[in-house]
Design a protein around this motif. Structure first.
Motif, PDB file in Angstrom:
ATOM      1  N   LEU A   1       0.836  -1.199   0.000  1.00 58.87           N
ATOM      2  CA  LEU A   1       0.000   0.000   0.000  1.00 58.87           C
ATOM      3  C   LEU A   1       0.868   1.245   0.000  1.00 58.87           C
ATOM      4  O   LEU A   1       0.582   2.233  -0.664  1.00 58.87           O
ATOM      5  CB  LEU A   1      -0.881   0.011   1.243  1.00 58.87           C
TER       6      LEU A   1
ATOM      7  N   LYS B   1       4.003   1.375  -1.031  1.00 62.45           N
ATOM      8  CA  LYS B   1       4.681   1.451  -2.325  1.00 62.45           C
ATOM      9  C   LYS B   1       3.733   2.063  -3.347  1.00 62.45           C
ATOM     10  O   LYS B   1       4.123   2.919  -4.143  1.00 62.45           O
ATOM     11  CB  LYS B   1       5.071   0.046  -2.808  1.00 62.45           C
ATOM     12  N   ALA B   2       2.477   1.618  -3.310  1.00 64.24           N
ATOM     13  CA  ALA B   2       1.488   2.132  -4.256  1.00 64.24           C
ATOM     14  C   ALA B   2       1.358   3.641  -4.092  1.00 64.24           C
ATOM     15  O   ALA B   2       1.305   4.378  -5.074  1.00 64.24           O
ATOM     16  CB  ALA B   2       0.141   1.444  -4.034  1.00 64.24           C
ATOM     17  N   ALA B   3       1.316   4.082  -2.845  1.00 64.98           N
ATOM     18  CA  ALA B   3       1.177   5.515  -2.589  1.00 64.98           C
ATOM     19  C   ALA B   3       2.389   6.276  -3.123  1.00 64.98           C
ATOM     20  O   ALA B   3       2.252   7.344  -3.709  1.00 64.98           O
ATOM     21  CB  ALA B   3       1.006   5.762  -1.095  1.00 64.98           C
ATOM     22  N   GLN B   4       3.561   5.684  -2.938  1.00 63.26           N
ATOM     23  CA  GLN B   4       4.771   6.361  -3.419  1.00 63.26           C
ATOM     24  C   GLN B   4       4.772   6.478  -4.932  1.00 63.26           C
ATOM     25  O   GLN B   4       5.135   7.506  -5.492  1.00 63.26           O
ATOM     26  CB  GLN B   4       6.013   5.603  -2.968  1.00 63.26           C
ATOM     27  N   VAL B   5       4.370   5.382  -5.584  1.00 62.32           N
ATOM     28  CA  VAL B   5       4.323   5.414  -7.043  1.00 62.32           C
ATOM     29  C   VAL B   5       3.238   6.391  -7.500  1.00 62.32           C
ATOM     30  O   VAL B   5       3.369   7.043  -8.526  1.00 62.32           O
ATOM     31  CB  VAL B   5       4.057   3.994  -7.601  1.00 62.32           C
ATOM     32  N   ASP B   6       2.173   6.498  -6.701  1.00 60.06           N
ATOM     33  CA  ASP B   6       1.097   7.431  -7.034  1.00 60.06           C
ATOM     34  C   ASP B   6       1.512   8.883  -6.842  1.00 60.06           C
ATOM     35  O   ASP B   6       0.719   9.790  -7.066  1.00 60.06           O
ATOM     36  CB  ASP B   6      -0.139   7.143  -6.168  1.00 60.06           C
ATOM     37  N   GLY B   7       2.716   9.090  -6.362  1.00 60.33           N
ATOM     38  CA  GLY B   7       3.205  10.464  -6.271  1.00 60.33           C
ATOM     39  C   GLY B   7       3.267  11.027  -4.874  1.00 60.33           C
ATOM     40  O   GLY B   7       3.399  12.227  -4.697  1.00 60.33           O
ATOM     41  N   ALA B   8       3.146  10.178  -3.867  1.00 59.32           N
ATOM     42  CA  ALA B   8       3.185  10.669  -2.505  1.00 59.32           C
ATOM     43  C   ALA B   8       4.626  10.713  -1.997  1.00 59.32           C
ATOM     44  O   ALA B   8       5.420   9.842  -2.325  1.00 59.32           O
ATOM     45  CB  ALA B   8       2.348   9.773  -1.596  1.00 59.32           C
ATOM     46  N   THR B   9       4.938  11.724  -1.200  1.00 58.08           N
ATOM     47  CA  THR B   9       6.224  11.714  -0.514  1.00 58.08           C
ATOM     48  C   THR B   9       6.108  10.678   0.602  1.00 58.08           C
ATOM     49  O   THR B   9       4.997  10.296   0.970  1.00 58.08           O
ATOM     50  CB  THR B   9       6.516  13.088   0.115  1.00 58.08           C
TER      51      THR B   9
ATOM     52  N   LYS C   1       7.891   9.046  -6.921  1.00 55.19           N
ATOM     53  CA  LYS C   1       6.869  10.033  -7.275  1.00 55.19           C
ATOM     54  C   LYS C   1       7.318  10.971  -8.396  1.00 55.19           C
ATOM     55  O   LYS C   1       6.501  11.583  -9.057  1.00 55.19           O
ATOM     56  CB  LYS C   1       6.467  10.846  -6.043  1.00 55.19           C
TER      57      LYS C   1
ATOM     58  N   TYR D   1      -6.262   1.187  -1.645  1.00 55.63           N
ATOM     59  CA  TYR D   1      -6.367   1.799  -0.322  1.00 55.63           C
ATOM     60  C   TYR D   1      -7.733   1.437   0.259  1.00 55.63           C
ATOM     61  O   TYR D   1      -8.764   1.889  -0.241  1.00 55.63           O
ATOM     62  CB  TYR D   1      -6.207   3.314  -0.418  1.00 55.63           C
TER      63      TYR D   1
END
Lengths: 280, 388
Positions: free
Chosen positions: A170, A172-180, B74, B88
């Motif tokens: 999850l 990793k997904a957020a990071q790839v989605d552009g999250a710091t 990112k 999520y």
């Protein structure tokens, strides 16, 4: 099937016994708190003369005169601040321990556990001296700091367990989605760890709220004395009356926030919020 | 959209283990590239390095001409689909799909428009306000795809996106993924351990083993022209038959027959008479001798005792014994090539794919025909293909 029926009955009886054992003292305190000073020693379980006199005496005279209002404010303030700081620090620490592979990780966990096991009484003497030298004696921070020391390990342990349950993908997904990394933590990990945070928060709050040892040793006035310590200094209306009634009333009042706290958050303390994140 | 170039990419862990060894790969703009290999071959590590989720120990990674080695995920403008979807759980489908755009501070109206457009494409419109927990496996998979496509990224990275689906759904989603990629024309890197997915989906397939890239080619070329024993055995189902062979003059002696060598193979083995090789023959290069018409090329007929017959309706698999005295040598070469986990252990058995009209019966002797032009030879020591 016969067996389960009998088992059920036995369990019910056992449960009722435990409930009676646990609740009788609570009911007794409630009963005492409603008795008048004259009937307080009449040994009857149900008050013969019902009155709010004890509660009134607690708040009589407003904030300057009342022996209870200032300690109540201290208790609430100190416990809430402790909980807030503790959860923030613990969630950072727990996240690092659960997620990152850094040298000394196990030492840190072991250290936290060791602190939690450490008998608080052995720190009280040194703290008393240190706090007087540092000017922390009889102040809010003077209590908040030792409370943090002993509540952090508990909070860290609770949160590490919860963070470990969250699938790493999850994040990793957020990071790839552009999250710091911090955004990933705040927007994805924290909401999912919310049940764990509330559990930890309740534990820390109750610990700080109930503490008597530090409160009695490190305070000397209403400037920072919390309710459990203040109860010990209650006096009766006159030299010859016992403060039993007012102590009972105060005890009832300090139980209320705990009940509210638990009731508020118990719905959030339901695990399984993460179901559906990944194929399970 | 962009091309992706891996220039001597290496992943070395703290304990000295190299998961990916000096990998060179050029993925063209708009290409559908498959990374395939058995588990632990480094394909997922390679993908994670492209995504930026793992550090690159050595080498250079370029996306769209820019070196991105030290950029955070990112900042690479890539979208990833995870094996377990990684949706999520606390967000609705709509929020899941719009999360990346929201982080990029795209206007809310624009987010809604793009999410709805993607949902339309993926047949998710009616599920937009549900949470992942209430969706079926296939729907979750589509949400994961949707999350990737709303962003219109430079590239899609997919890490075994279909492996959690049941067999029927997997075939259906496979087609959908292929269509989607074709329509969007976005550069895609797709990791899988399933050679069927690799063969059906990719423009090109990169076969990996133990961190080393074995061969990069179109599915057809991989199938017909493998560079070594590993690729030959990994690609194709049922996999290629390997037998021990001995060169003798212009012929090669196989356990069950003798085949004449074509000119190319002749020059490939050199003039060392008596040289031992591993011979590879695909199941479909056998046929029931009675059914061989003129349309098939030159071949050799031999007799074999059939041990087992499996009828698939459209085709028929006949198993026969290769002769046990050869087994050891082939097994050794196969295990060196990392094929032991693929071949099912029984290198002793030869599989022949026959036309359904074949009269092959278990326990009976059958006249079989084998296509002599399709024979592949491998070096038993190195596993390398022997070619002219």
């Amino acid at each position: 099937m016969e067996n389960t029926g009998r088992e059920k009955t036995l369990w019910t009886i056992a449960l009722v016994l435990v409930l009676i054992f646990a609740l009788i003292p609570v009911l007794w305190i409630i009963s005492l708190s409603f008795k008048t000073p004259a009937t307080i020693t009449d040994q009857s379980f149900i008050p013969t003369e019902f009155s709010f006199e004890n509660y009134e005496s607690l708040f009589k005279g407003g904030i300057s005169e009342s022996p209870f209002i200032k300690p109540l404010i201290n208790s609430l303030g100190i416990a809430l601040i402790t909980t807030f700081i503790s959860i923030i620090l613990a969630s950072f620490a727990a996240y690092a321990i659960a997620r990152l592979d850094f040298p000394g990780r196990s030492v840190m966990l072991a250290g936290a556990l060791a602190i939690a096991m450490f008998p608080p009484i052995s720190t009280v003497g040194p703290l008393f001296d240190m706090w007087r030298a540092l000017g922390l004696y009889d102040t809010w921070p003077g209590l908040i700091i030792p409370y943090l020391t002993f509540s952090l390990p508990l909070a860290i342990y609770t949160l590490v367990a919860f963070f470990r349950e969250i699938p790493w993908d999850l994040e990793k997904a957020a990071q790839v989605d552009g999250a710091t990394p911090f955004q990933a933590f705040r927007k994805v990990i924290v909401p999912l760890a919310a049940p764990g945070m509330f559990t930890a928060a309740i534990l820390v709050f109750i610990f700080a709220w109930n503490d008597f040892l530090f409160a009695i040793s490190l305070t000397s006035s209403d400037a920072s004395r919390t309710v459990p310590a203040a109860l010990a200094f209650f006096t009766g209306d006159s030299t010859f009356t016992q403060p039993t009634g007012s102590i009972a009333a105060a005890a009832v009042i300090v139980t209320v926030p705990i009940i509210i706290f638990v009731l508020l958050f118990q719905r959030r303390i339901v695990a399984g919020l993460t179901s559906g994140a990944v194929k399970g | 959209m962009a091309d992706i170039v891996l220039d001597h990419i290496t992943k070395k862990y703290g304990d000295g283990y190299e998961a990916v060894k000096s990998m060179d790969l050029e993925i063209k703009d708009g290409e559908f590239m498959i990374l395939v290999g058995p588990s632990g071959c480094g394909k997922s590590t390679a993908l994670n390095m492209i995504a930026g989720l793992e550090d690159i120990s050595d080498g250079e990674l370029k996306i769209g001409g820019e070196v991105v080695n030290s950029r955070a995920p990112k900042d690479r403008d890539i979208a990833m689909v995870f094996q377990n979807y990684a949706l999520y759980p606390h967000m609705t489908v709509r929020e899941n799909m719009g999360f990346a755009l929201k982080l990029a501070k795209v206007d809310q109206k624009e987010i809604d428009r793009k999410v709805e457009e993607a949902a339309e494409t993926l047949d998710l419109t009616e599920h937009l306000d549900r949470r992942p927990a209430n969706l079926s496996g296939g729907q979750r998979q589509r949400v994961a795809m949707g999350r990737a496509i709303v962003r219109e990224p430079k590239a899609f990275l997919m890490d075994e996106p279909l492996s959690n689906l049941d067999a029927k759904l997997r075939v259906q989603m496979r087609t959908e993924v292929a269509e989607l990629q074709d329509r969007l024309g976005t550069t895609t890197v797709y990791v899988t351990h399933d050679q069927t997915e690799a063969m059906t989906l990719g423009d090109r397939v990169a076969v990996m083993r133990s961190g080393i890239l074995q061969q990069v080619d179109t599915p057809g070329e991989l199938y017909n022209d493998p560079v070594n024993l590993f690729v030959a055995g990994f690609i194709g189902s049922p996999s290629m038959n390997f037998v021990h062979g001995k060169v003798s003059g212009n012929e090669i002696e196989l356990p069950f027959t003798t085949l004449p060598l074509t000119e190319d193979l002749r020059s490939a083995v050199g003039d060392s008479d008596g040289r031992e090789v591993i011979a590879g023959l695909r199941p479909e290069h056998f046929e029931d001798a009675e059914l061989v018409g003129d349309h098939l090329g030159a071949g050799v007929t031999f007799e074999a005792k059939i041990d087992l017959v499996e009828s698939m309706g459209s085709e028929l698999y006949a198993y026969f014994d290769a002769g046990s005295d050869q087994v050891d040598k082939v097994e050794q070469a196969a295990s060196e090539a990392g094929l032991d986990e693929l071949a099912g252990g029984d290198t002793n058995q030869i599989v022949a794919r026959l036309a359904p009209e074949s009269k092959a019966r278990r326990g009976e002797t059958l006249k079989l025909w084998v296509d002599q032009d399709r024979l592949l030879l491998f070096d038993p020591e190195t596993g390398e293909r022997l070619r002219a």
